[in-house]
Structure formats: C-alpha cells, structure tokens
Design a protein around this motif. Sequence first.
Motif, PDB file in Angstrom:
ATOM      1  N   SER A  89       0.831  -1.220   0.000  1.00 43.73           N
ATOM      2  CA  SER A  89       0.000   0.000   0.000  1.00 43.73           C
ATOM      3  C   SER A  89       0.857   1.257   0.000  1.00 43.73           C
ATOM      4  O   SER A  89       0.757   2.099   0.881  1.00 43.73           O
ATOM      5  N   GLU A  90       1.694   1.392  -1.033  1.00 45.59           N
ATOM      6  CA  GLU A  90       2.561   2.555  -1.183  1.00 45.59           C
ATOM      7  C   GLU A  90       2.256   3.226  -2.520  1.00 45.59           C
ATOM      8  O   GLU A  90       2.078   2.540  -3.527  1.00 45.59           O
ATOM      9  N   TYR A  91       2.215   4.553  -2.508  1.00 44.39           N
ATOM     10  CA  TYR A  91       1.816   5.305  -3.684  1.00 44.39           C
ATOM     11  C   TYR A  91       2.725   6.510  -3.872  1.00 44.39           C
ATOM     12  O   TYR A  91       3.205   7.099  -2.905  1.00 44.39           O
ATOM     13  N   LEU A  92       2.914   6.901  -5.138  1.00 44.14           N
ATOM     14  CA  LEU A  92       3.738   8.048  -5.461  1.00 44.14           C
ATOM     15  C   LEU A  92       3.070   8.816  -6.600  1.00 44.14           C
ATOM     16  O   LEU A  92       2.672   8.222  -7.605  1.00 44.14           O
ATOM     17  N   TYR A 140       4.145  11.278  -1.627  1.00 44.19           N
ATOM     18  CA  TYR A 140       4.017   9.844  -1.428  1.00 44.19           C
ATOM     19  C   TYR A 140       3.040   9.560  -0.293  1.00 44.19           C
ATOM     20  O   TYR A 140       2.770  10.419   0.551  1.00 44.19           O
ATOM     21  N   TRP A 141       2.487   8.362  -0.315  1.00 44.00           N
ATOM     22  CA  TRP A 141       1.620   7.862   0.747  1.00 44.00           C
ATOM     23  C   TRP A 141       2.013   6.417   0.994  1.00 44.00           C
ATOM     24  O   TRP A 141       2.207   5.647   0.061  1.00 44.00           O
ATOM     25  N   ASP A 142       2.149   6.061   2.242  1.00 42.67           N
ATOM     26  CA  ASP A 142       2.362   4.664   2.577  1.00 42.67           C
ATOM     27  C   ASP A 142       1.906   4.424   4.001  1.00 42.67           C
ATOM     28  O   ASP A 142       1.301   5.292   4.627  1.00 42.67           O
ATOM     29  N   THR A 143       2.171   3.248   4.494  1.00 45.72           N
ATOM     30  CA  THR A 143       1.769   2.902   5.854  1.00 45.72           C
ATOM     31  C   THR A 143       3.010   2.815   6.725  1.00 45.72           C
ATOM     32  O   THR A 143       4.109   2.536   6.241  1.00 45.72           O
ATOM     33  N   LYS A 144       2.820   3.094   8.010  1.00 47.56           N
ATOM     34  CA  LYS A 144       3.944   2.997   8.946  1.00 47.56           C
ATOM     35  C   LYS A 144       4.341   1.544   9.137  1.00 47.56           C
ATOM     36  O   LYS A 144       5.478   1.220   9.411  1.00 47.56           O
ATOM     37  N   GLY A 167      -1.507   5.724   8.210  1.00 46.68           N
ATOM     38  CA  GLY A 167      -0.921   6.297   7.014  1.00 46.68           C
ATOM     39  C   GLY A 167       0.176   7.301   7.272  1.00 46.68           C
ATOM     40  O   GLY A 167       0.196   7.987   8.296  1.00 46.68           O
ATOM     41  N   VAL A 168       1.085   7.366   6.336  1.00 52.35           N
ATOM     42  CA  VAL A 168       2.161   8.346   6.339  1.00 52.35           C
ATOM     43  C   VAL A 168       2.170   8.960   4.952  1.00 52.35           C
ATOM     44  O   VAL A 168       2.027   8.258   3.957  1.00 52.35           O
ATOM     45  N   GLU A 169       2.310  10.277   4.898  1.00 54.96           N
ATOM     46  CA  GLU A 169       2.431  10.934   3.601  1.00 54.96           C
ATOM     47  C   GLU A 169       3.425  12.067   3.729  1.00 54.96           C
ATOM     48  O   GLU A 169       3.735  12.526   4.829  1.00 54.96           O
ATOM     49  N   GLY A 170       3.887  12.503   2.592  1.00 56.14           N
ATOM     50  CA  GLY A 170       4.822  13.627   2.634  1.00 56.14           C
ATOM     51  C   GLY A 170       5.290  14.014   1.263  1.00 56.14           C
ATOM     52  O   GLY A 170       4.931  13.417   0.246  1.00 56.14           O
TER      53      GLY A 170
END
Length: 174
Positions: A89-92, A140-144, A167-170
């Motif tokens: 579950s990682e996105y860019l 980006y978005w992903d999970t910890k 979720g983590v994004e940045g």
Amino acid sequence: MQDPRHDEDGHIQNLAGTEALEKLKDLAEGMCMFTTFTDSRPAPSRPMALQGVDDDGALYFLSAASSNKNKELAADPAVQLFFCKEGPSEYLSLYGTATVSQDRQKIEEYWTPFAKIWFQGGKDDPDLTVIRVQPETCRYWDTKNNRAVSFIKMAASLVTGKTMDDGVEGELKV
C-alpha cells in the motif's frame, strides 16, 4: 524538540536529499500511469514501464518517436506520473518536466531485451527515443507498518470507534 518535517502523530514525513532520493527509488518502480497534458480533457494517460532512476532523481522511459505521447510532450513537456505498489500500500504522485531525445548513451543504459517487443529494430530502431522526467513535485503515501498491521488497525478502529490511522504521507525534495 520535535523534528519540523514531521507532525506530532507522525503522519506527515517530508523528506529531502538522500532520504528523499532513496524513497523515490523505492516507490518508483515497475509500471506507472504516465500522464501528459493537452487542451482536451481528460488528460491523456497510459501505462509506461520505468527503465530506471538516476542519482539525481530523474526517471527514464523508452518511447516511440512516432507516438502521440511524444507529440504531446513536444507541445507541452509537463507530465504527471502515478506509481502504486499494492502489496505494501505505497503510492507516489510525481509532477515534472519531460525531455525526449535519441541519446545513444541513455538508450544503451536503459535498454532491456523486453523493450524489443515495442522496438523490433532493437537499440538501433529509428523510432526509439528515451524520455527523461525531472521531478518538480513528488508526494508519497504509505503505511507505517505493513499491510496486515494496517488492516488490523482499521478493523480495530471500526470496533472501538477510535481513529487508528496508520498512514504516512509527505513531500519528497530530490
């Protein structure tokens, strides 16, 4: 003292320099949706195979000189790329500027036998070009944690009524 790149819950993690480049290289792999911009809507998008990311954060693709994509890039070099790694579950999402060339050195560097499917003349196919995308804005978005932990947290959130956002994004500044 709290790191100014992070919010107090750790959901925003803006990265820069080497850390951003490593994250970009990790998330930008395989296939992406490659979007060009024209006067018509919706914006033209198509799947493209990423050939590589260099140490400056530029992304490389092989493309046909005769393609609509290359014609669209000649009119407007702005592109947006969308990568998804479903398992973790990682996105860019990457917005940048594309340059198209027939740079022999780059073609040699990024050529793979798989590319022959589209370029029957191999590395010397006269229709073969290399697209270099220089990122301007990356998010980006992903999970910890991994996907399984995220699903457990989501299920617990439904039962307890308490938000358990994993979720983590940045932003990536490469």
